[in-house]
Design an enzyme around this catalytic site. Structure first.
Site, PDB file in Angstrom:
ATOM      1  N   CYS A   1       0.847  -1.209   0.000  1.00  0.00           N
ATOM      2  CA  CYS A   1       0.000   0.000   0.000  1.00  0.00           C
ATOM      3  C   CYS A   1       0.873   1.247   0.000  1.00  0.00           C
ATOM      4  O   CYS A   1       1.760   1.384   0.841  1.00  0.00           O
ATOM      5  CB  CYS A   1      -0.894  -0.022   1.238  1.00  0.00           C
ATOM      6  SG  CYS A   1      -1.716   1.548   1.557  1.00  0.00           S
TER       7      CYS A   1
ATOM      8  N   CYS B   1       0.450   3.313   3.556  1.00  0.00           N
ATOM      9  CA  CYS B   1       0.834   2.787   4.870  1.00  0.00           C
ATOM     10  C   CYS B   1       2.168   3.405   5.326  1.00  0.00           C
ATOM     11  O   CYS B   1       3.014   3.775   4.505  1.00  0.00           O
ATOM     12  CB  CYS B   1       0.957   1.265   4.817  1.00  0.00           C
ATOM     13  SG  CYS B   1      -0.602   0.371   5.051  1.00  0.00           S
TER      14      CYS B   1
ATOM     15  N   HIS C   1      -4.217   0.278   8.123  1.00  0.00           N
ATOM     16  CA  HIS C   1      -4.703   0.025   6.766  1.00  0.00           C
ATOM     17  C   HIS C   1      -6.140  -0.517   6.759  1.00  0.00           C
ATOM     18  O   HIS C   1      -6.890  -0.327   5.795  1.00  0.00           O
ATOM     19  CB  HIS C   1      -3.767  -0.981   6.090  1.00  0.00           C
ATOM     20  CG  HIS C   1      -4.068  -1.246   4.653  1.00  0.00           C
ATOM     21  ND1 HIS C   1      -3.668  -0.391   3.645  1.00  0.00           N
ATOM     22  CD2 HIS C   1      -4.748  -2.256   4.049  1.00  0.00           C
ATOM     23  CE1 HIS C   1      -4.080  -0.884   2.472  1.00  0.00           C
ATOM     24  NE2 HIS C   1      -4.733  -2.008   2.692  1.00  0.00           N
TER      25      HIS C   1
ATOM     26  N   ASN D   1     -13.447   9.901  -1.010  1.00  0.00           N
ATOM     27  CA  ASN D   1     -14.125   8.856  -1.777  1.00  0.00           C
ATOM     28  C   ASN D   1     -13.869   7.552  -1.059  1.00  0.00           C
ATOM     29  O   ASN D   1     -12.722   7.175  -0.852  1.00  0.00           O
ATOM     30  CB  ASN D   1     -13.556   8.731  -3.194  1.00  0.00           C
ATOM     31  CG  ASN D   1     -13.798   9.979  -4.015  1.00  0.00           C
ATOM     32  OD1 ASN D   1     -14.823  10.635  -3.871  1.00  0.00           O
ATOM     33  ND2 ASN D   1     -12.847  10.311  -4.863  1.00  0.00           N
TER      34      ASN D   1
ATOM     35  N   SER E   1      -8.945   4.878  -5.073  1.00  0.00           N
ATOM     36  CA  SER E   1      -7.888   4.107  -5.714  1.00  0.00           C
ATOM     37  C   SER E   1      -7.100   3.282  -4.706  1.00  0.00           C
ATOM     38  O   SER E   1      -6.175   2.584  -5.064  1.00  0.00           O
ATOM     39  CB  SER E   1      -6.950   5.040  -6.481  1.00  0.00           C
ATOM     40  OG  SER E   1      -6.418   6.013  -5.610  1.00  0.00           O
TER      41      SER E   1
ATOM     42  N   HIS F   1      -6.939   2.089   1.941  1.00  0.00           N
ATOM     43  CA  HIS F   1      -6.409   2.703   3.175  1.00  0.00           C
ATOM     44  C   HIS F   1      -7.257   3.936   3.521  1.00  0.00           C
ATOM     45  O   HIS F   1      -7.549   4.735   2.641  1.00  0.00           O
ATOM     46  CB  HIS F   1      -4.946   3.101   2.948  1.00  0.00           C
ATOM     47  CG  HIS F   1      -4.220   3.426   4.213  1.00  0.00           C
ATOM     48  ND1 HIS F   1      -3.235   2.628   4.738  1.00  0.00           N
ATOM     49  CD2 HIS F   1      -4.351   4.468   5.071  1.00  0.00           C
ATOM     50  CE1 HIS F   1      -2.787   3.172   5.867  1.00  0.00           C
ATOM     51  NE2 HIS F   1      -3.447   4.294   6.088  1.00  0.00           N
TER      52      HIS F   1
ATOM     53  N   HIS G   1      -8.364   7.291   3.890  1.00  0.00           N
ATOM     54  CA  HIS G   1      -7.755   8.580   3.535  1.00  0.00           C
ATOM     55  C   HIS G   1      -8.759   9.473   2.837  1.00  0.00           C
ATOM     56  O   HIS G   1      -9.777   9.006   2.329  1.00  0.00           O
ATOM     57  CB  HIS G   1      -6.533   8.361   2.624  1.00  0.00           C
ATOM     58  CG  HIS G   1      -6.872   7.939   1.229  1.00  0.00           C
ATOM     59  ND1 HIS G   1      -7.345   6.673   0.918  1.00  0.00           N
ATOM     60  CD2 HIS G   1      -6.832   8.601   0.050  1.00  0.00           C
ATOM     61  CE1 HIS G   1      -7.562   6.579  -0.377  1.00  0.00           C
ATOM     62  NE2 HIS G   1      -7.268   7.745  -0.946  1.00  0.00           N
TER      63      HIS G   1
ATOM     64  N   GLN H   1      -8.990  13.601   0.681  1.00  0.00           N
ATOM     65  CA  GLN H   1      -8.216  14.495  -0.173  1.00  0.00           C
ATOM     66  C   GLN H   1      -8.619  15.934   0.066  1.00  0.00           C
ATOM     67  O   GLN H   1      -9.711  16.209   0.556  1.00  0.00           O
ATOM     68  CB  GLN H   1      -8.451  14.162  -1.645  1.00  0.00           C
ATOM     69  CG  GLN H   1      -8.140  12.719  -2.006  1.00  0.00           C
ATOM     70  CD  GLN H   1      -8.273  12.502  -3.503  1.00  0.00           C
ATOM     71  OE1 GLN H   1      -7.638  13.183  -4.311  1.00  0.00           O
ATOM     72  NE2 GLN H   1      -9.097  11.554  -3.880  1.00  0.00           N
TER      73      GLN H   1
HETATM   74 ZN   LIG Z   1      -2.330   1.123   3.773  1.00  0.00          ZN
END
Ligand SMILES: [Zn+2]
Ligand SMILES: [Zn+2]
Length: 348
Positions: free
Chosen positions: A54, A57, A116, A154, A162, A165, A167, A169
């Site tokens: 990933c 990570c 993760h 998203n 995409s 993990h 996250h 933006q």
């Molecule tokens: Zn990750």
């Protein structure tokens, strides 16, 4: 023959649609970004706490050759495949009916957690507050340079994430984008006519009504009267607030609680991790007085009747007008009935 538009169109830029009077952001070259979303699709694939493959990570390498620090909270970096860049050409160029504008900006990624396998809905409330703090601090920093700061997430492959993990933006840019410009105009008009903020009046009208999904003293979450997506929700601050950095500590804590409850209900609705795009609409920067603008977030999930039936915007909706089947009142009732509680800790 020289292209008079080339001065801005070789960088990320916006093009005006002469037919609809809307704008489209053109950032060619982004399609080379790495795709790890399909990793999420495998059924029964419980994700590990750490994935050596990933690129989000801690301690792992990214596509541009940099290495993530061994972070233990949140981690923010500039997107290696940014749709906007600060050094892009600026200004407007015109060639007959063709109008283009340079769009200097930046795109950052915020990792919510080193874990993760978690999602925002599965984070502890204190960890969600830490994410809210980062959203606010980033807004302050980027707002000193850019007019519009778009914080969003998203989640799920269905929404184009995409990488699984946890996250989000932040894209910040020079122009007021299409959605923001529309909402700026309606809020400005209402404020000029009534002296009130549109969404504060709306929150008062909706309180205790059939479209409420989650509420506490600082926040109201409804399926809006005009919702397009089946389980679309609107998160409204109940006191006058224009932007995330203005939120006091108590409002951040109550927001973390409200978001946790909302995302838990969403996951329980179909007994499945709910894909969504969620994002904040906060007052634009550098436009003078912003008393008309009320801080709010939109959550747009693409699911229709089950985790496997997606709603697509096609046909009549693409060509004429958007349309929905289940009523917003029914959607709100189903989200209320789905029960609160912790979201599943892992996608499975
Ligand atoms: Zn990750
Ligand atoms: Zn909005």
């Amino acid at each position: 023959m020289t292209d008079p538009l080339a001065a801005v169109t070789s960088d990320p830029h916006r093009r005006h649609n002469a037919l609809t009077d809307e704008w489209v952001l053109v950032s060619a070259g982004r399609t080379s970004r790495p795709w790890q979303g399909s990793r999420e699709a495998a059924a029964g694939d419980a994700r590990p706490r750490y994935d050596p493959a990933c690129y989000l990570c801690p301690g792992n390498g990214r596509a541009d050759g940099s290495v993530n620090p061994a972070y233990d909270g949140t981690f923010v970096f500039t997107n290696d495949f940014a749709a906007l860049r600060p050094d892009s050409a600026s200004g407007r160029v015109t060639d007959g009916l063709l109008v283009a504008e340079g769009e200097p900006g930046t795109c950052r990624v915020i990792c919510y957690s080193p874990r993760h396998d978690l999602t925002m809905g599965a984070l502890d409330q204190a960890d969600v507050v830490r994410v809210i703090d980062v959203w606010a601090d980033q807004t302050t920093e980027l707002g000193s340079t850019f007019r519009w700061v778009q914080v969003f997430e998203n989640r799920g492959e269905a929404m184009g994430a995409s990488n699984p993990h946890p996250h989000g933006q932040i894209w910040a840019g020079t122009a007021l984008p299409v959605e923001a410009a529309r909402e700026d105009a309606t809020q400005r008009r209402h404020h000029a006519a009534t002296g009130h903020r549109l969404l504060l009046d709306y929150a008062v009208q909706e309180a205790t009504g059939p479209r409420v999904v989650v509420e506490n003293k600082d926040w109201l979450i409804v399926v809006p009267f005009w919702a397009v997506w089946p389980f679309e929700t609107l998160v409204i601050a109940r006191a006058p607030v224009g932007r995330l950095p203005e939120l006091r500590a108590a409002q951040r804590a109550s927001l973390a609680a409200a978001l946790g409850e909302l995302l838990g209900r969403c996951d329980r609705l179909f007994d499945s991790p709910f894909p969504y795009s969620m994002g904040w609409h906060q007052a634009p920067f550098g436009d003078g007085g912003q008393e008309h603008w009320q801080l709010h977030a939109h959550l747009y999930p693409p699911l229709l009747r089950s985790a496997s039936i997606r709603k697509f915007m096609v046909g009549y909706e693409l060509l004429a007008e958007r349309q929905r089947d289940i009523s917003p009142e029914e959607a709100a009732r189903r989200l209320r009935d789905a029960g609160a509680g912790m979201a599943p800790a892992v996608d499975s």
